[in-house]
Design a protein around this motif. Sequence first.
Motif, mmCIF file in Angstrom:
data_model
loop_
_atom_site.group_PDB
_atom_site.id
_atom_site.type_symbol
_atom_site.label_atom_id
_atom_site.label_comp_id
_atom_site.label_asym_id
_atom_site.label_seq_id
_atom_site.Cartn_x
_atom_site.Cartn_y
_atom_site.Cartn_z
ATOM 1 N N GLY A 259 0.796 -1.217 0.000
ATOM 2 C CA GLY A 259 0.000 0.000 0.000
ATOM 3 C C GLY A 259 0.830 1.269 0.000
ATOM 4 N N ARG A 260 2.092 1.173 -0.400
ATOM 5 C CA ARG A 260 2.974 2.344 -0.395
ATOM 6 C C ARG A 260 3.353 2.831 -1.784
ATOM 7 N NH1 ARG A 260 8.040 0.693 2.331
ATOM 8 N NH2 ARG A 260 7.575 -1.240 1.281
ATOM 9 N N LEU A 261 2.832 2.219 -2.820
ATOM 10 C CA LEU A 261 3.250 2.548 -4.182
ATOM 11 C C LEU A 261 2.945 3.999 -4.541
ATOM 12 C CD1 LEU A 261 4.449 1.612 -6.885
ATOM 13 C CD2 LEU A 261 2.150 0.957 -7.576
ATOM 14 N N ASN A 262 1.737 4.452 -4.285
ATOM 15 C CA ASN A 262 1.350 5.807 -4.676
ATOM 16 C C ASN A 262 2.192 6.857 -3.956
ATOM 17 O OD1 ASN A 262 -0.643 8.328 -4.385
ATOM 18 N ND2 ASN A 262 -1.034 7.201 -6.289
ATOM 19 N N ALA A 263 2.396 6.694 -2.654
ATOM 20 C CA ALA A 263 3.206 7.641 -1.882
ATOM 21 C C ALA A 263 4.650 7.636 -2.373
ATOM 22 C CB ALA A 263 3.146 7.305 -0.403
ATOM 23 N N TYR A 264 5.167 6.460 -2.672
ATOM 24 C CA TYR A 264 6.539 6.332 -3.178
ATOM 25 C C TYR A 264 6.693 7.055 -4.513
ATOM 26 C CZ TYR A 264 10.586 4.068 -5.335
ATOM 27 O OH TYR A 264 11.768 3.815 -5.980
ATOM 28 N N LEU A 265 5.756 6.835 -5.422
ATOM 29 C CA LEU A 265 5.833 7.479 -6.740
ATOM 30 C C LEU A 265 5.662 8.989 -6.641
ATOM 31 C CD1 LEU A 265 3.851 4.900 -8.881
ATOM 32 C CD2 LEU A 265 6.333 5.278 -8.863
ATOM 33 N N ALA A 266 4.784 9.441 -5.750
ATOM 34 C CA ALA A 266 4.606 10.880 -5.560
ATOM 35 C C ALA A 266 5.893 11.511 -5.028
ATOM 36 C CB ALA A 266 3.441 11.148 -4.614
ATOM 37 N N ASP A 267 6.577 10.807 -4.136
ATOM 38 C CA ASP A 267 7.843 11.304 -3.595
ATOM 39 C C ASP A 267 8.923 11.335 -4.672
ATOM 40 O OD1 ASP A 267 9.557 12.175 -1.438
ATOM 41 O OD2 ASP A 267 10.463 10.171 -1.501
ATOM 42 N N ILE A 268 9.016 10.291 -5.467
ATOM 43 C CA ILE A 268 9.979 10.249 -6.575
ATOM 44 C C ILE A 268 9.703 11.392 -7.544
ATOM 45 C CG2 ILE A 268 10.588 8.942 -8.680
ATOM 46 C CD1 ILE A 268 11.994 7.815 -6.298
ATOM 47 N N ASP A 269 8.436 11.620 -7.852
ATOM 48 C CA ASP A 269 8.053 12.688 -8.766
ATOM 49 C C ASP A 269 8.498 14.047 -8.229
ATOM 50 O OD1 ASP A 269 6.472 13.368 -11.258
ATOM 51 O OD2 ASP A 269 5.416 14.591 -9.777
ATOM 52 N N LYS A 270 8.257 14.274 -6.955
ATOM 53 C CA LYS A 270 8.621 15.557 -6.332
ATOM 54 C C LYS A 270 10.140 15.749 -6.320
ATOM 55 C CE LYS A 270 8.215 18.115 -2.026
ATOM 56 N NZ LYS A 270 7.861 18.039 -0.622
ATOM 57 N N GLN A 271 10.869 14.726 -5.902
ATOM 58 C CA GLN A 271 12.338 14.806 -5.864
ATOM 59 C C GLN A 271 12.918 15.090 -7.247
ATOM 60 O OE1 GLN A 271 14.296 11.381 -4.190
ATOM 61 N NE2 GLN A 271 12.846 11.278 -2.482
ATOM 62 N N THR A 272 12.398 14.386 -8.242
ATOM 63 C CA THR A 272 12.917 14.529 -9.596
ATOM 64 C C THR A 272 12.613 15.914 -10.153
ATOM 65 O OG1 THR A 272 12.536 12.162 -9.906
ATOM 66 C CG2 THR A 272 12.983 13.441 -11.871
ATOM 67 N N GLU A 273 11.403 16.381 -9.916
ATOM 68 C CA GLU A 273 11.010 17.712 -10.394
ATOM 69 C C GLU A 273 11.916 18.785 -9.795
ATOM 70 O OE1 GLU A 273 8.329 20.042 -12.727
ATOM 71 O OE2 GLU A 273 8.430 17.880 -12.521
ATOM 72 N N GLU A 274 12.159 18.705 -8.488
ATOM 73 C CA GLU A 274 13.025 19.673 -7.824
ATOM 74 C C GLU A 274 14.448 19.611 -8.361
ATOM 75 O OE1 GLU A 274 12.598 18.715 -3.690
ATOM 76 O OE2 GLU A 274 10.608 19.635 -3.552
ATOM 77 N N MET A 275 14.976 18.400 -8.524
ATOM 78 C CA MET A 275 16.337 18.242 -9.035
ATOM 79 C C MET A 275 16.444 18.769 -10.460
ATOM 80 S SD MET A 275 18.521 14.748 -9.241
ATOM 81 C CE MET A 275 20.240 14.733 -9.662
ATOM 82 N N PHE A 276 15.442 18.495 -11.287
ATOM 83 C CA PHE A 276 15.450 18.943 -12.680
ATOM 84 C C PHE A 276 15.527 20.467 -12.760
ATOM 85 C CE2 PHE A 276 13.079 20.373 -16.442
ATOM 86 C CZ PHE A 276 13.851 19.806 -17.445
#
Length: 118
Positions: free
Chosen positions: A54-71
């Motif tokens: 049950g952690r997939l959505n939270a994990y993907l949202a976190d990856i998305d946020k980290q990547t967006e900030e780094m980009f």
Amino acid sequence: MINDLWYELQGDYYIPCLILPAEKEQPIGLWGQRHLQYLKEYRRITYLNLLTSGRLNAYLADIDKQTEEMFFRLVEQMKQAQGIMEQLKAENALEWTGRLNNIRACAREIVERKIIFA
């Protein structure tokens, strides 16, 4: 009901009725979707573990946020390092666009290697 599981008769066998745990829905952007595709194709076990816990959505949202900030951070750093300012945009918009597109492509490649496909 045995062991807090529901079973359903399928032919001659009882099959457990499994339900995935509820998880808070968060929006997942482009980077999260790309990482999801990568997990499904190349990291199947990790994908299934996140999905069933049950952690997939939270994990993907976190990856998305980290990547967006780094980009965006990388794009700004590269713009400053190459001296691409608004003055160039006013003087030669075509050159400014080309150089900015090149910077974005480089930043995209970096975040893909460091986060999306890691």
